[in-house]
Design a protein around this motif. Structure first.
Motif, PDB file in Angstrom:
ATOM      1  N   CYS A 186       0.819  -1.224   0.000  1.00 50.76           N
ATOM      2  CA  CYS A 186       0.000   0.000   0.000  1.00 50.76           C
ATOM      3  C   CYS A 186       0.849   1.269   0.000  1.00 50.76           C
ATOM      4  O   CYS A 186       0.345   2.356  -0.307  1.00 50.76           O
ATOM      5  CB  CYS A 186      -0.937   0.002   1.208  1.00 50.76           C
ATOM      6  SG  CYS A 186      -2.200  -1.296   1.151  1.00 50.76           S
ATOM      7  N   GLU A 187       2.119   1.165   0.338  1.00 52.09           N
ATOM      8  CA  GLU A 187       2.998   2.334   0.332  1.00 52.09           C
ATOM      9  C   GLU A 187       3.502   2.666  -1.071  1.00 52.09           C
ATOM     10  O   GLU A 187       3.953   3.776  -1.322  1.00 52.09           O
ATOM     11  CB  GLU A 187       4.199   2.089   1.251  1.00 52.09           C
ATOM     12  CG  GLU A 187       3.858   2.049   2.736  1.00 52.09           C
ATOM     13  CD  GLU A 187       3.583   3.431   3.302  1.00 52.09           C
ATOM     14  OE1 GLU A 187       3.792   4.422   2.585  1.00 52.09           O
ATOM     15  OE2 GLU A 187       3.139   3.499   4.458  1.00 52.09           O
ATOM     16  N   LEU A 188       3.455   1.695  -1.973  1.00 52.70           N
ATOM     17  CA  LEU A 188       4.002   1.919  -3.319  1.00 52.70           C
ATOM     18  C   LEU A 188       2.867   1.904  -4.342  1.00 52.70           C
ATOM     19  O   LEU A 188       2.071   2.810  -4.365  1.00 52.70           O
ATOM     20  CB  LEU A 188       5.066   0.860  -3.619  1.00 52.70           C
ATOM     21  CG  LEU A 188       6.317   0.981  -2.745  1.00 52.70           C
ATOM     22  CD1 LEU A 188       7.197  -0.255  -2.878  1.00 52.70           C
ATOM     23  CD2 LEU A 188       7.100   2.225  -3.130  1.00 52.70           C
ATOM     24  N   GLY A 189       2.786   0.901  -5.162  1.00 51.65           N
ATOM     25  CA  GLY A 189       1.706   0.831  -6.149  1.00 51.65           C
ATOM     26  C   GLY A 189       2.203   1.090  -7.557  1.00 51.65           C
ATOM     27  O   GLY A 189       3.316   1.582  -7.790  1.00 51.65           O
ATOM     28  N   ASN A 190       1.369   0.766  -8.537  1.00 52.99           N
ATOM     29  CA  ASN A 190       1.745   0.843  -9.945  1.00 52.99           C
ATOM     30  C   ASN A 190       2.062   2.261 -10.400  1.00 52.99           C
ATOM     31  O   ASN A 190       2.992   2.491 -11.170  1.00 52.99           O
ATOM     32  CB  ASN A 190       0.630   0.258 -10.817  1.00 52.99           C
ATOM     33  CG  ASN A 190       0.398  -1.211 -10.552  1.00 52.99           C
ATOM     34  OD1 ASN A 190       1.149  -1.838  -9.809  1.00 52.99           O
ATOM     35  ND2 ASN A 190      -0.648  -1.767 -11.142  1.00 52.99           N
TER      36      ASN A 190
ATOM     37  N   LEU B 240      13.933   8.180   6.660  1.00 52.36           N
ATOM     38  CA  LEU B 240      12.731   9.014   6.663  1.00 52.36           C
ATOM     39  C   LEU B 240      11.505   8.256   6.161  1.00 52.36           C
ATOM     40  O   LEU B 240      10.445   8.844   5.989  1.00 52.36           O
ATOM     41  CB  LEU B 240      12.961  10.262   5.801  1.00 52.36           C
ATOM     42  CG  LEU B 240      14.102  11.160   6.291  1.00 52.36           C
ATOM     43  CD1 LEU B 240      14.386  12.253   5.284  1.00 52.36           C
ATOM     44  CD2 LEU B 240      13.761  11.761   7.641  1.00 52.36           C
ATOM     45  N   GLN B 241      11.658   6.965   5.879  1.00 45.09           N
ATOM     46  CA  GLN B 241      10.549   6.114   5.443  1.00 45.09           C
ATOM     47  C   GLN B 241       9.839   6.689   4.226  1.00 45.09           C
ATOM     48  O   GLN B 241       8.622   6.716   4.156  1.00 45.09           O
ATOM     49  CB  GLN B 241       9.541   5.895   6.581  1.00 45.09           C
ATOM     50  CG  GLN B 241       8.630   4.708   6.364  1.00 45.09           C
ATOM     51  CD  GLN B 241       7.590   4.558   7.449  1.00 45.09           C
ATOM     52  OE1 GLN B 241       7.692   5.214   8.486  1.00 45.09           O
ATOM     53  NE2 GLN B 241       6.609   3.705   7.236  1.00 45.09           N
ATOM     54  N   ASN B 242      10.635   7.096   3.242  1.00 47.82           N
ATOM     55  CA  ASN B 242      10.079   7.605   1.994  1.00 47.82           C
ATOM     56  C   ASN B 242      10.214   6.503   0.943  1.00 47.82           C
ATOM     57  O   ASN B 242      11.264   6.317   0.333  1.00 47.82           O
ATOM     58  CB  ASN B 242      10.814   8.873   1.550  1.00 47.82           C
ATOM     59  CG  ASN B 242      10.092   9.563   0.401  1.00 47.82           C
ATOM     60  OD1 ASN B 242       9.866   8.968  -0.635  1.00 47.82           O
ATOM     61  ND2 ASN B 242       9.733  10.821   0.620  1.00 47.82           N
ATOM     62  N   PHE B 243       9.137   5.778   0.715  1.00 47.29           N
ATOM     63  CA  PHE B 243       9.179   4.600  -0.148  1.00 47.29           C
ATOM     64  C   PHE B 243       9.456   4.936  -1.611  1.00 47.29           C
ATOM     65  O   PHE B 243      10.246   4.229  -2.254  1.00 47.29           O
ATOM     66  CB  PHE B 243       7.874   3.806  -0.013  1.00 47.29           C
ATOM     67  CG  PHE B 243       7.748   3.085   1.290  1.00 47.29           C
ATOM     68  CD1 PHE B 243       8.182   1.787   1.429  1.00 47.29           C
ATOM     69  CD2 PHE B 243       7.205   3.705   2.401  1.00 47.29           C
ATOM     70  CE1 PHE B 243       8.081   1.109   2.632  1.00 47.29           C
ATOM     71  CE2 PHE B 243       7.098   3.051   3.610  1.00 47.29           C
ATOM     72  CZ  PHE B 243       7.544   1.750   3.733  1.00 47.29           C
ATOM     73  N   PRO B 244       8.856   5.969  -2.190  1.00 44.48           N
ATOM     74  CA  PRO B 244       9.178   6.277  -3.587  1.00 44.48           C
ATOM     75  C   PRO B 244      10.662   6.555  -3.800  1.00 44.48           C
ATOM     76  O   PRO B 244      11.243   6.119  -4.795  1.00 44.48           O
ATOM     77  CB  PRO B 244       8.306   7.499  -3.884  1.00 44.48           C
ATOM     78  CG  PRO B 244       7.160   7.380  -2.952  1.00 44.48           C
ATOM     79  CD  PRO B 244       7.740   6.800  -1.702  1.00 44.48           C
ATOM     80  N   VAL B 245      11.290   7.297  -2.874  1.00 52.87           N
ATOM     81  CA  VAL B 245      12.712   7.601  -3.022  1.00 52.87           C
ATOM     82  C   VAL B 245      13.548   6.336  -2.824  1.00 52.87           C
ATOM     83  O   VAL B 245      14.548   6.111  -3.510  1.00 52.87           O
ATOM     84  CB  VAL B 245      13.136   8.709  -2.036  1.00 52.87           C
ATOM     85  CG1 VAL B 245      14.628   8.979  -2.160  1.00 52.87           C
ATOM     86  CG2 VAL B 245      12.344   9.976  -2.295  1.00 52.87           C
TER      87      VAL B 245
END
Length: 686
Positions: free
Chosen positions: A408-412, A526-531
């Protein structure tokens, strides 16, 4: 002397007579028993007892030797000729079927010509088959009449010789009449059937999930080989035991095409020039099949779909039990977990379509990339290897809470912004759901293996070291590391995945020049999944070591935040036992912070609970010092489980998975009710 010699000669003759008599009696007995056995196979025909040996010999000479010799020499020869004609028509039909299968859909004239040839070949074959069947039945009936008349004639002749009587056996007469009547009926039915149209297509059966022999569907199909030549072969296919199998020859061991029908899908295929093709797709492979007609094609597609539905229904019935096999919890927990995963993951923007081809309602996922996939693309991802993509079913596999949170943190949408960032600059066209598998495979390899479509990082100014400001270092030692961190803000006029970091106490930090490993390190903190995903896409080492900060790793940095960030790094190959310069690994740090969910996660991923830091303290000692009862319980259970397993292996036992159930309960609690785990013991030694 002469008298003695005559006596001796007589004794020898007597002995010879006795030996010959024994052989004769034994042979006679065997022959009569053979007649009885034959009569038992003819239920409506009775064999009478044969009592006179010399009459039996005469009858055998007349009825068996003469008549059967005629049957073998003449009738069987004619029967073989009919069989050869039948086999020739069978070969003609196979040739017509092959030409009809090869006729390309775009050439109407060839299709029509092949269809007409197939109809004619089928008509001739079935007509010859009827003649063949009639011939077989007539010859069998004639042979039966010959054999069964032997004891009847024998008995009748015995009455004539013994009593001087001559009359026709009523039984014999009735038998002859019945045989003639059966022959007439066979010929009439044969003539009536041959008047009908025998060119219709009835070579398949209806789907029957409850068939007594376990075969729900069977029939001939053409199968395209997976070799370089892509040859087509005609095989006998069947659906049985929730599997799709085929046989090359009768009674040959079946070859399994699909191991579990729940893991496959079926759809018509238009990518091949051949008509009536359909594709059975599983995560491991794709099988292209061809039927003889459109009716057969639809019947097989429907049968596979019904089999998939039946397999799922059987699974639901099996799992609806009040107690799981391990004795803990309901048998529907895995199904509930799968339903929850499907609902929550598909609710993320972009996840309603396959990440790579756009097919609707994908039911597969790559857990290390955080994307959803259709069954075809999932099979291609699986072929890349787990170091590129780890595939899991959203409907069949069980899902841990931390995995669902990770998805749920990422996605297509997020991942495609990274891996398809330059798609508009490249002439390669993205495949659609209807595109051939080969096009999808080429696209996926270019996207994830060769990484052709991501933005390239600048070649200059990459900093391989990352130092914190003094304010941040002070905050790291005094403040709770699990507290909220400032968000990453994008650099103006630059892509969002290489941001600047702003903090009230620090000057703006530009991350665009960071080395991918350093970028992953900072994003993990920093729990930044996209980065984090962007850094990994650009080749970041997931176990990158920041020598400026006690040789800490991205996984150790993620410990201060949440389960999902650690799960993301672990799924992408992070070493759960890699320690910093103080000898502390992720498990040490999770124990120090009192994060029960993380401790549970690390133990499940193989963390060493005996590893000691520079102060010679292992995680159990640290947990006892901090009076954290839950973590001590987990660590001791893990230790006890290992010892019990080693003992079981020594004695040849398999052990049990009770500790897995306990870990599962802790995982669910850490994800759904973390406040319940914030407990301390009054006695540090409890």
């Amino acid at each position: 002397m002469f008298f003695i010699m005559c006596c001796l000669q007589l004794v020898k003759q007597c002995h010879a007579m006795l030996e010959a008599g024994k052989v004769y009696c034994q042979s006679s007995k065997s022959f009569i028993n053979g007649l009885r056995e034959l009569g038992q196979n003819c239920s409506r025909d009775s064999l009478m007892e044969v009592s006179e040996p010399h009459i039996l010999i005469d009858t055998t000479q007349k009825s068996v030797k003469t008549k059967l010799h005629t049957f073998v020499k003449e009738d069987v020869r004619h029967f073989k000729d009919v069989r050869k004609e039948f086999e020739r028509r069978s070969e003609c039909l196979e040739g017509a079927q092959a030409k009809n299968a090869q006729a390309p859909r775009g050439k109407t004239h060839e299709v029509e010509e092949a269809s007409n040839a197939l109809l004619n070949a089928r008509r001739m074959f079935r007509s010859e088959a009827l003649d063949y069947v009639l011939e077989v039945r007539e010859r069998v009936q004639s042979t039966k009449l010959t054999i069964t008349t032997i004891p009847i004639v024998s008995s009748q002749d015995a009455l004539v010789v013994t009593h001087g009587l001559s009359f026709c056996s009523v039984q014999y007469t009735q038998f002859v009449l019945n045989s003639a009547r059966e022959k007439r009926d066979m010929e009439q039915r044969h003539a009536a059937i041959k008047k009908k149209d025998v060119s219709y297509d009835d070579s398949i059966m209806d789907f029957n999930a409850d068939a007594a022999n376990g075969i729900a569907m069977e029939g001939y199909l053409y199968k395209r080989a997976s070799n370089a030549f892509k040859t087509w072969s005609r095989r006998w296919f069947s659906i049985q035991k929730n599997q799709l199998v085929y046989q090359k020859k009768f009674k040959e061991q079946p070859t399994v095409v699909v191991e579990d029908l729940r893991l496959c899908t079926v759809k018509p295929s238009a990518e091949n020039e051949r008509r009536f093709c359909f594709e059975v797709v599983s995560p491991s492979k794709s099988c292209l099949l061809q039927a003889d007609s459109e009716r057969q094609q639809q019947a097989w597609i429907s049968a596979v779909q019904n089999s998939i539905a039946s397999a799922f229904q059987e699974r639901r019935e099996d799992t609806h039990s009040p107690v799981s096999p391990s004795g803990r919890g309901s048998g529907t927990e895995q199904e509930d977990s799968s339903c929850k995963a499907l609902e929550e993951v598909q609710a993320i923007p972009g996840n309603r379509q396959c990440c790579d081809c756009g097919e609707a309602d994908p039911e597969w996922a790559s857990i290390n990339l955080g994307i959803t996939l259709c069954i075809v693309c999932s099979g291609i991802h699986r072929s890349l290897g787990v170091h590129f993509s780890k595939v899991r079913s959203l409907t069949l596999d069980s899902w841990e809470p931390e995995l669902i949170k990770l998805m749920c943190e990422l996605g297509n949408t997020v991942i495609n912004r990274i891996y398809e960032a330059r798609i508009d600059e490249i002439t390669i066209k993205k495949p659609q759901s209807s595109s051939p598998r080969g096009d999808k495979e080429s696209w996926i390899k270019s996207k994830y293996v060769e990484k052709k479509f991501i933005h390239k990082l600048p070649e200059t100014g990459r900093n391989t070291l990352l130092r914190r400001s003094s304010a941040r270092r002070n905050r790291a030692t005094t403040a709770d590391r699990s507290g909220p961190k400032p968000p990453l803000k994008p650099k103006p006029n630059h892509r969002a995945t290489l941001p600047r970091l702003t903090d009230a106490e620090d000057e703006e930090e530009d991350l665009s020049a960071l080395h991918p490993g350093a970028l992953l390190y900072r994003a993990a903190a920093l729990q930044n999944f996209p980065v984090m995903a962007d850094a990994l896409a650009h080749g970041a080492n997931v176990n990158w070591v920041n020598t400026a900060e006690e040789s800490s790793t991205p996984l150790i940095q993620a410990v201060s935040n949440a389960l999902a960030a650690c799960e993301f790094l672990l799924q992408n190959g992070a070493n759960v036992n890699q320690a910093d310069s103080n000898g502390r690994g992720p498990l040490h740090h999770g124990t120090i912070l009192g994060h029960t969910g993380l401790v549970c996660l690390f133990l499940k991923r193989g963390a060493d609970y005996n590893a000691k830091d520079k102060n010679q303290k292992d995680p159990i000692t640290i947990a006892v010092d901090n009076a954290n009862a839950d973590i001590v319980t987990l660590l001791r259970i893990a230790k006890m489980n290992k010892e019990m397993r080693e003992m079981d292996e020594a004695f040849g036992h398999t052990g049990d998975d009770t500790y897995q159930d306990i870990f599962r309960d802790f995982s669910h609690m850490a994800s759904n009710n973390p406040e319940k785990l914030k407990r301390r013991s009054a006695d540090p030694r409890f």
